[in-house]
Design a protein around this motif. Sequence first.
Motif, short mmCIF file in Angstrom:
data_model
loop_
_atom_site.label_atom_id
_atom_site.label_comp_id
_atom_site.label_asym_id
_atom_site.label_seq_id
_atom_site.Cartn_x
_atom_site.Cartn_y
_atom_site.Cartn_z
N MET A 1 0.82 -1.25 0.03
CA MET A 1 0.16 -0.03 -0.04
C MET A 1 1.02 1.35 0.02
O MET A 1 0.54 2.34 -0.72
CB MET A 1 -0.86 0.00 1.03
N LEU A 2 2.14 1.12 0.91
CA LEU A 2 2.91 2.33 0.80
C LEU A 2 3.72 2.37 -0.89
O LEU A 2 3.72 3.60 -1.18
CB LEU A 2 3.99 2.08 1.80
N MET A 3 3.70 1.58 -1.45
CA MET A 3 4.20 1.53 -2.84
C MET A 3 3.07 2.19 -3.87
O MET A 3 3.45 2.79 -4.53
CB MET A 3 4.64 0.15 -3.18
N ARG A 4 1.91 2.00 -3.28
CA ARG A 4 0.77 2.44 -4.10
C ARG A 4 0.63 4.13 -3.90
O ARG A 4 0.10 4.67 -4.71
CB ARG A 4 -0.45 1.95 -3.56
N CYS A 5 1.56 4.53 -2.88
CA CYS A 5 1.50 6.05 -2.62
C CYS A 5 2.72 6.63 -3.79
O CYS A 5 2.43 7.86 -4.13
CB CYS A 5 1.87 6.37 -1.25
N ILE A 6 3.40 5.86 -4.15
CA ILE A 6 4.61 6.34 -4.92
C ILE A 6 4.38 5.84 -6.35
O ILE A 6 4.58 6.87 -7.15
CB ILE A 6 5.91 5.98 -4.43
N ALA A 7 4.24 4.60 -6.56
CA ALA A 7 4.31 4.27 -7.99
C ALA A 7 3.28 4.73 -8.84
O ALA A 7 3.97 5.00 -10.26
CB ALA A 7 4.41 2.65 -8.16
N PRO A 8 2.08 4.79 -8.54
CA PRO A 8 1.13 5.33 -9.66
C PRO A 8 1.49 6.70 -9.94
O PRO A 8 1.29 7.01 -11.43
CB PRO A 8 -0.23 5.27 -8.76
N ASN A 9 1.70 7.51 -9.16
CA ASN A 9 2.27 9.00 -9.76
C ASN A 9 3.27 8.93 -10.60
O ASN A 9 3.01 9.74 -11.85
CB ASN A 9 2.49 9.74 -8.61
N ILE A 10 4.47 8.16 -10.55
CA ILE A 10 5.60 7.90 -11.51
C ILE A 10 5.07 7.51 -12.52
O ILE A 10 5.08 8.09 -13.88
CB ILE A 10 6.45 7.06 -10.77
N TRP A 11 4.28 6.13 -12.80
CA TRP A 11 3.78 5.67 -14.04
C TRP A 11 2.88 6.50 -14.65
O TRP A 11 2.89 6.41 -15.99
CB TRP A 11 3.28 4.42 -13.61
N GLY A 12 1.96 7.17 -13.89
CA GLY A 12 1.02 7.98 -14.25
C GLY A 12 1.61 9.17 -15.05
O GLY A 12 1.01 9.54 -16.24
N TRP A 13 2.57 9.96 -14.65
CA TRP A 13 3.14 11.14 -15.33
C TRP A 13 3.75 10.36 -16.73
O TRP A 13 3.77 11.14 -17.54
CB TRP A 13 4.28 11.72 -14.51
N LEU A 14 4.43 9.42 -16.51
CA LEU A 14 5.22 8.73 -17.70
C LEU A 14 3.91 8.23 -18.74
O LEU A 14 4.36 8.81 -20.00
CB LEU A 14 5.94 7.66 -17.42
N GLY A 15 3.16 7.87 -18.26
CA GLY A 15 1.86 7.49 -19.28
C GLY A 15 1.39 8.65 -20.11
O GLY A 15 1.05 8.90 -21.13
N ASP A 16 1.16 9.70 -19.26
CA ASP A 16 0.59 11.02 -19.78
C ASP A 16 1.65 11.66 -20.82
O ASP A 16 1.22 12.44 -21.86
CB ASP A 16 0.17 12.07 -18.68
N TYR A 17 2.91 11.70 -20.28
CA TYR A 17 3.83 12.26 -21.18
C TYR A 17 4.24 11.53 -22.41
O TYR A 17 4.65 12.04 -23.51
CB TYR A 17 5.18 12.35 -20.28
N SER A 18 4.28 10.18 -22.40
CA SER A 18 4.58 9.47 -23.46
C SER A 18 3.56 9.14 -24.21
O SER A 18 3.50 9.02 -25.59
CB SER A 18 5.21 8.20 -22.88
N GLY A 19 2.35 8.97 -23.64
CA GLY A 19 0.87 8.29 -24.15
C GLY A 19 1.15 6.91 -24.47
O GLY A 19 0.01 6.37 -24.90
N HIS A 20 2.12 6.25 -24.12
CA HIS A 20 2.09 4.63 -24.19
C HIS A 20 1.83 4.05 -23.02
O HIS A 20 2.38 3.26 -22.29
CB HIS A 20 3.78 4.44 -24.58
#
Length: 383
Positions: free
Chosen positions: A50-69
């Motif tokens: 659950m702690l990783m859920r605090c960090i990981a989604p924001n990293i991957w979310g930014w990458l998803g919005d930035y790259s579109g992939h």
Amino acid sequence: MSAALPYWRLSGFYFFYFSLLGGTAPFLALYFDHLGFAPARIGELVAIPMLMRCIAPNIWGWLGDYSGHRLAIVRFGAVATLLCFSAIVFDKSYAWLALVMALHAFFWHAVLPQFEVITLAHLREHTARYSQIRLWGSIGFIVAVVGLGQLFEWVSLDAYPWTLMLIMAGIAASSFWVPNAQPQNHPHLVADGGFIAQLRRPGIAAFYLCVCLMQLSNGPYYTFLSLHLENQGYGRGVIGVMWALGVLAEIVLFIFMARLLVRFSLRKVLLASFLITAVRWLLLGNFADHLWLLLLAQLMHAATFGSFHAAAIHFVQRSFADRQQGQGQSLYAATAGVGGALGALYAGYSWNTLGAAWTFSLASLAVLVAAVIIATRLQEDRP
């Protein structure tokens, strides 16, 4: 549904993804207890993902919005989750298990927020039908909790990690079956000032705070319900059925959710969800030994997760522009992770000192605070 909508491909992914949740939520604490860990250590190990859920989604979310992939991130995250979790077979020490929990969760929590954006992009203007796809995740959860509940009546919990790896393989395989889609922009939303500026709009920050409080209140439920019911004399097969009953109520809710969102505002749906949840925790903490009250409490899961999650997904989807959708959904996952981690930690430390009744009562208090915030801070409008 539109003929172009890949309904079964999307539904299949949700089925396997939430089958994994059905394999972890009721049984992970039982497995750690089987390995001989104390309640405080169990709470810590459950809190790590659950702690990783605090960090990981924001990293991957930014990458998803930035790259579109986004779909590539989903597929990579699914495969990496399986590979990292497979390391659990090599050691059972606390430090090693903590590492495995952290590593696999970092990639697991990359997956769902990005997939939610893809699903909503496929639905386009028919987002109210999201629940009709998402209900297959609930069906997967039921299959997992009932099936594994019966399995662990017959075999040792030593087989537990292998069952989870099998489910993870299903997530990875199904991710390669789903076609990609990109979200459409909302003409009434302007991304001026970026993502942070959108968070300053009225009610947005309050909503995310309430997401955190809701998941905090779920801490005792997801961490210790199975142990709590075992202490009340219920067998593991019955415990699996109790978990399944809650999700069955959730499925029924999902079937009618599109109609509810047409008739009621998101504010009213969220408020009702919080109030029902507060009553549910009091029932579980004080009256779980009465079967009929336990059944009633599990039926309330329709509000605790079903209506709350569906309304929350719609709130996020309508609140952010297309290039911010991934970050919006990821922040939803992250704030839920913060709350879930805090809930697991406080439950782990209070379970032996305060007992089940007080632990669940604190959960009820947390969600009542969320209800007050929703009632006073969220605008009354329709999705």
